[in-house]
Design a protein around this motif. Structure first.
Motif, PDB file in Angstrom:
ATOM      1  N   LYS A 176      55.139 -26.573  -0.099  1.00  0.00           N
ATOM      2  CA  LYS A 176      54.689 -25.730  -1.205  1.00  0.00           C
ATOM      3  C   LYS A 176      54.072 -24.413  -0.737  1.00  0.00           C
ATOM      4  N   GLU A 177      54.845 -23.648   0.069  1.00  0.00           N
ATOM      5  CA  GLU A 177      54.315 -22.371   0.516  1.00  0.00           C
ATOM      6  C   GLU A 177      54.555 -21.334  -0.591  1.00  0.00           C
ATOM      7  N   LEU A 178      53.542 -20.553  -0.864  1.00  0.00           N
ATOM      8  CA  LEU A 178      53.661 -19.593  -1.968  1.00  0.00           C
ATOM      9  C   LEU A 178      54.149 -18.245  -1.414  1.00  0.00           C
ATOM     10  N   ILE A 179      55.320 -17.810  -1.886  1.00  0.00           N
ATOM     11  CA  ILE A 179      55.885 -16.544  -1.422  1.00  0.00           C
ATOM     12  C   ILE A 179      55.780 -15.531  -2.559  1.00  0.00           C
ATOM     13  N   PHE A 180      55.253 -14.366  -2.274  1.00  0.00           N
ATOM     14  CA  PHE A 180      55.215 -13.330  -3.324  1.00  0.00           C
ATOM     15  C   PHE A 180      55.110 -11.954  -2.674  1.00  0.00           C
ATOM     16  N   GLU A 212      57.861 -19.703 -17.858  1.00  0.00           N
ATOM     17  CA  GLU A 212      59.142 -20.398 -18.040  1.00  0.00           C
ATOM     18  C   GLU A 212      59.319 -21.482 -16.992  1.00  0.00           C
ATOM     19  N   SER A 213      60.263 -22.339 -17.259  1.00  0.00           N
ATOM     20  CA  SER A 213      60.533 -23.423 -16.314  1.00  0.00           C
ATOM     21  C   SER A 213      61.005 -22.841 -14.974  1.00  0.00           C
ATOM     22  N   GLY A 214      60.451 -23.368 -13.898  1.00  0.00           N
ATOM     23  CA  GLY A 214      60.885 -22.980 -12.558  1.00  0.00           C
ATOM     24  C   GLY A 214      60.222 -21.740 -12.004  1.00  0.00           C
ATOM     25  N   VAL A 215      59.212 -21.182 -12.704  1.00  0.00           N
ATOM     26  CA  VAL A 215      58.584 -19.946 -12.194  1.00  0.00           C
ATOM     27  C   VAL A 215      57.600 -20.227 -11.056  1.00  0.00           C
ATOM     28  N   GLY A 216      57.194 -21.492 -10.908  1.00  0.00           N
ATOM     29  CA  GLY A 216      56.269 -21.829  -9.824  1.00  0.00           C
ATOM     30  C   GLY A 216      54.901 -22.260 -10.304  1.00  0.00           C
ATOM     31  N   LYS A 217      54.830 -22.864 -11.496  1.00  0.00           N
ATOM     32  CA  LYS A 217      53.520 -23.277 -12.037  1.00  0.00           C
ATOM     33  C   LYS A 217      52.901 -24.358 -11.152  1.00  0.00           C
ATOM     34  N   GLU A 218      53.760 -25.275 -10.689  1.00  0.00           N
ATOM     35  CA  GLU A 218      53.213 -26.353  -9.868  1.00  0.00           C
ATOM     36  C   GLU A 218      52.742 -25.825  -8.500  1.00  0.00           C
ATOM     37  N   VAL A 219      53.517 -24.874  -7.943  1.00  0.00           N
ATOM     38  CA  VAL A 219      53.093 -24.294  -6.652  1.00  0.00           C
ATOM     39  C   VAL A 219      51.740 -23.624  -6.801  1.00  0.00           C
ATOM     40  N   ILE A 220      51.567 -22.956  -7.948  1.00  0.00           N
ATOM     41  CA  ILE A 220      50.297 -22.274  -8.196  1.00  0.00           C
ATOM     42  C   ILE A 220      49.174 -23.305  -8.363  1.00  0.00           C
ATOM     43  N   VAL A 252      62.685 -19.357 -10.024  1.00  0.00           N
ATOM     44  CA  VAL A 252      62.698 -19.611  -8.575  1.00  0.00           C
ATOM     45  C   VAL A 252      63.464 -20.908  -8.251  1.00  0.00           C
ATOM     46  N   ARG A 253      63.378 -21.888  -9.165  1.00  0.00           N
ATOM     47  CA  ARG A 253      64.096 -23.140  -8.903  1.00  0.00           C
ATOM     48  C   ARG A 253      65.596 -22.873  -8.795  1.00  0.00           C
ATOM     49  N   GLU A 254      66.126 -22.026  -9.689  1.00  0.00           N
ATOM     50  CA  GLU A 254      67.563 -21.717  -9.670  1.00  0.00           C
ATOM     51  C   GLU A 254      67.918 -21.010  -8.360  1.00  0.00           C
TER      52      GLU A 254
HETATM   53  N1  LIG Z   1      56.232 -18.270  -5.226  1.00  0.00           N
HETATM   54  C1  LIG Z   1      56.911 -19.292  -4.727  1.00  0.00           C
HETATM   55  N2  LIG Z   1      57.038 -19.416  -3.391  1.00  0.00           N
HETATM   56  C2  LIG Z   1      57.769 -20.438  -2.872  1.00  0.00           C
HETATM   57  N3  LIG Z   1      58.411 -21.345  -3.596  1.00  0.00           N
HETATM   58  C3  LIG Z   1      58.309 -21.268  -4.926  1.00  0.00           C
HETATM   59  C4  LIG Z   1      57.551 -20.246  -5.561  1.00  0.00           C
HETATM   60  N4  LIG Z   1      57.637 -20.408  -6.883  1.00  0.00           N
HETATM   61  C5  LIG Z   1      58.421 -21.493  -7.092  1.00  0.00           C
HETATM   62  N5  LIG Z   1      58.817 -22.031  -5.924  1.00  0.00           N
HETATM   63  C6  LIG Z   1      59.683 -23.195  -5.744  1.00  0.00           C
HETATM   64  O1  LIG Z   1      60.536 -23.273  -6.866  1.00  0.00           O
HETATM   65  C7  LIG Z   1      60.681 -24.586  -7.352  1.00  0.00           C
HETATM   66  C8  LIG Z   1      60.182 -24.666  -8.792  1.00  0.00           C
HETATM   67  O2  LIG Z   1      58.774 -24.393  -8.821  1.00  0.00           O
HETATM   68  P1  LIG Z   1      57.732 -25.225  -9.721  1.00  0.00           P
HETATM   69  O3  LIG Z   1      58.144 -26.649  -9.777  1.00  0.00           O
HETATM   70  O4  LIG Z   1      56.392 -24.891  -9.253  1.00  0.00           O
HETATM   71  O5  LIG Z   1      58.035 -24.557 -11.114  1.00  0.00           O
HETATM   72  P2  LIG Z   1      57.385 -24.930 -12.525  1.00  0.00           P
HETATM   73  O6  LIG Z   1      57.051 -23.648 -13.168  1.00  0.00           O
HETATM   74  O7  LIG Z   1      56.291 -25.902 -12.326  1.00  0.00           O
HETATM   75  O8  LIG Z   1      58.622 -25.615 -13.220  1.00  0.00           O
HETATM   76  P3  LIG Z   1      58.626 -26.608 -14.493  1.00  0.00           P
HETATM   77  O9  LIG Z   1      58.010 -25.883 -15.632  1.00  0.00           O
HETATM   78  O10 LIG Z   1      60.091 -26.870 -14.696  1.00  0.00           O
HETATM   79  O11 LIG Z   1      57.871 -27.812 -14.034  1.00  0.00           O
HETATM   80  C9  LIG Z   1      59.916 -25.449  -6.421  1.00  0.00           C
HETATM   81  O12 LIG Z   1      60.798 -25.957  -5.444  1.00  0.00           O
HETATM   82  C10 LIG Z   1      58.926 -24.506  -5.773  1.00  0.00           C
HETATM   83  O13 LIG Z   1      58.619 -24.909  -4.468  1.00  0.00           O
END
Ligand SMILES: Nc1ncnc2c1ncn2[C@@H]1O[C@H](COP(=O)(O)OP(=O)(O)OP(=O)(O)O)[C@@H](O)[C@H]1O
Length: 582
Positions: free
Chosen positions: A267-271, A298-306, A486-488
């Motif tokens: 779960k490295e955060l890249i920005f 939106e889904s896949g934007v990285g909420k869980e990483v945050i 980001v997931r896509e």
């Molecule tokens: N800033 C980031 N840097 C690195 N990886 C990221 C980043 N943002 C998202 N990802 C990666 O993208 C994928 C989707 O991220 P994540 O599950 O956090 O999204 P989400 O917003 O929680 O999605 P959902 O709403 O569908 O649960 C994960 O594999 C995560 O590691």
């Protein structure tokens, strides 16, 4: 001690016709100071003691005088089963001991008596020493028990406790000699109940006590019965399951975290984009305090990483990070997943009971993903738990204190859901203390390439490849709208790394849907920034050639569609880095 144990057995008798001289010889031979006198039928008719014999001699009798003349006819007869203590005051030398059949079985003589009493004393001493040793051993066995032990008499007075008992008692109260109902234990009431039941049923009784902070005791009461089957003592055993419960909870917590680590990528955060920089600044600020955060996007934007970044940068970083996806768990299981349950709470439940995610997150962070999918009934329970900072397991009677930080995330419009009565307003305000919105990838375009490169590196490493993107692919990445965020992007990069044969990934490897976005709609070209005309031309040419190759499948027919000779098309495609296989 019975008389038969100290008497001289089968004493020598004298016939009534014998003389005092015979009696004197008998005393000398047998060292006995009395002799029973018998008649012809061997019936005892008198007794002659040494003392009586001397008295007679003094009064003029001679050694030829018959014993009958001086013997004592007043017989003192005792049964051999009489207790010795009962005859202590009687004249020892004149006692005749008879058995049950009324036959002479012994006499008491002082010397014998002393010897026997001495022996008996010695025996008693040995037995006492043995009893003392056994007692010592029993005490050390009771002491060695890890379980707390309380021994109580039938009146409920504590006779002894072992040192393990004191582990359970927090005060310095000395229970010995005091009433069982005064012992300062949280489970005192249950212990007394067990004690009463043991007295009543005269058999072993069990009970279980559950207290605060996972404390749990198994209480066992066992009776000590006398010969009439009446309880004289009750032994109460207290087995403490508190530590075991804590260990169980810890291991459930570890396996939960392990499960989530196994299924998630690193779960490295890249920005790079300024929009994301602002988000990260906010994240780091909020990480320092313990407030509830609602992550939207939106889904896949990285909420869980945050969410993980907040946890890892907070003072709770050493504690557990427990994630529950409210949308992924069937509604009927969600409550038990969140709150846990006691054993036997419902059919099909685990025999041992199970801690819920809230309990597992104690001391750390609970991440409620897809919180918008939480059913209304559970929204009420969650709100109550958050307000009161405690929960009850399903079927449980004891409150479990909570020390957790809540992070929630949703891709739904909760405010709209409140209007539609699908989400509780009070819970929304409870969760939305600090809102953090994560913009979609299309609104932070300068994050696309750093993320693409990050995933390329990760998957090259994972699959042992050395793939790279052509500059056209990079440009197309930046232009794409990434509806799956980001997931896509991560998924596409992984697929390209695996599926592309050559080391450089060209646009023709991109999926149909991806290219469609740029090529459909009667050639409407989307312009979002000014670029040199040369680059624009190259980009349009690239997309057109790829599409023609895909649609016509032959160089000649694609050339015809594009209005150029097939040799020109091949040259052009090569100069643009488009790979073509006939
Ligand atoms: N800033 C980031 N840097 C690195 N990886 C990221 C980043 N943002 C998202 N990802 C990666 O993208 C994928 C989707 O991220 P994540 O599950 O956090 O999204 P989400 O917003 O929680 O999605 P959902 O709403 O569908 O649960 C994960 O594999 C995560 O590691």
């Amino acid at each position: 001690m019975k008389v038969k144990q100290v008497m001289l057995e089968n004493p020598r008798t004298l016939h009534r016709s014998k003389t005092l001289g015979d009696a004197s010889d008998l005393y000398k031979q047998t060292k006995v100071n009395c002799a029973p006198i018998v008649d012809d039928n061997n019936n005892v008719v008198g007794i002659l003691t040494v003392f009586r014999l001397l008295e007679a001699l003094e009064s003029g009798a001679t050694f030829s005088t018959s014993v009958e003349e001086v013997m004592d006819r007043n017989l003192q007869i005792i049964n051999e089963d009489t207790n010795f203590s009962q005859i202590r005051h009687k004249p020892i030398d004149r006692l005749l001991i008879f058995n049950r059949n009324n036959q002479l079985s012994g006499v008491l003589t002082r010397i014998d008596l002393i010897n026997k009493v001495h022996k008996a004393l010695e025996n008693t001493e040995d037995k006492l020493a043995e009893a003392f040793e056994t007692n010592k051993k029993l005490k050390s066995i009771i002491e060695a028990s890890y379980d707390g032990i309380i021994v109580v008499d039938k009146y409920g007075i504590v006779q002894m406790v072992n040192s393990s008992y004191f582990r359970l008692q927090t005060s310095l109260h000395e229970p010995n000699g005091k009433s069982l109902s005064d012992i300062p234990l949280e489970c005192c009431h249950q212990i007394n109940k067990v004690f009463q039941e043991v007295l009543q049923k005269r058999k072993v009784v069990f009970d279980r006590f559950r207290g605060k902070d996972f404390s749990e005791l198994a209480i066992t009461g066992s009776p000590v019965l006398d010969e009439q089957n009446h309880p004289t003592l009750v032994v109460i055993g207290l087995r403490d399951y508190t530590e075991l419960n804590k260990i169980k909870l810890q291991s459930a917590r570890y396996s939960q975290e392990l499960k989530s680590l196994r299924t998630k990528d690193q779960k490295e955060l890249i920005f790079h984009d300024t929009a994301m920089e602002l988000v990260v600044q906010k994240v780091l600020r909020v990480a320092e305090v313990d407030s509830t955060v609602l992550l939207t996007g939106e889904s896949g934007v990285g909420k869980e990483v945050i969410a993980r970044t907040i946890h890892n940068s907070s003072t709770r970083a050493e504690g557990p990070f427990i994630e529950i996806n409210c949308g992924a768990i069937p509604e009927n299981l969600l409550e038990s997943e969140l709150f846990g349950y006691e054993k036997g709470a419902f059919t099909g439940a685990n025999k041992e009971g199970k801690p819920g995610m809230m309990e597992l997150a104690n001391g750390g962070t609970l991440f409620l993903d897809e919180v918008g999918d939480l059913p209304l009934t559970l929204q009420v329970k969650l709100l109550r738990a958050l307000q009161e900072q405690e929960i009850y397991r399903i079927g449980g009677r004891n409150a479990i204190k909570l020390d957790i930080r809540i992070l929630a995330a949703t891709n739904k419009d909760l405010e709209k859901m409140i209007v539609e009565k699908k989400f509780r307003e009070d819970l929304y305000y409870r969760l939305n203390v600090v809102p953090i919105h994560i913009p979609p990838l299309r609104e932070r375009k300068s994050d696309i390439l750093p993320l693409a490169m990050h995933f390329l590196e990760r998957f090259n490493l994972k699959y042992n490849f050395r793939k790279s993107f052509s500059s056209e692919v990079c440009k197309l990445f930046e232009k794409y709208s990434w509806p799956g965020n980001v997931r896509e992007l991560a998924n596409l990069v992984e697929r390209l790394v695996i599926m592309t044969e050559q080391d450089i990934i060209y646009p023709d490897q991109l999926p149909e849907t991806f290219l469609k976005q740029h090529t459909t709609g009667s050639m409407q070209i989307e312009i979002d920034k000014i670029i040199p005309l040369k680059d624009a031309r190259e980009q349009v040419e690239t997309e057109l050639i790829i599409k023609a190759f895909k649609e016509y499948g032959s160089l000649r027919r694609a050339g015809e569609a594009l209005g150029v000779a097939h040799s020109t098309l091949l040259r052009k495609a090569r100069s643009l880095g488009i790979h073509y296989e006939d």
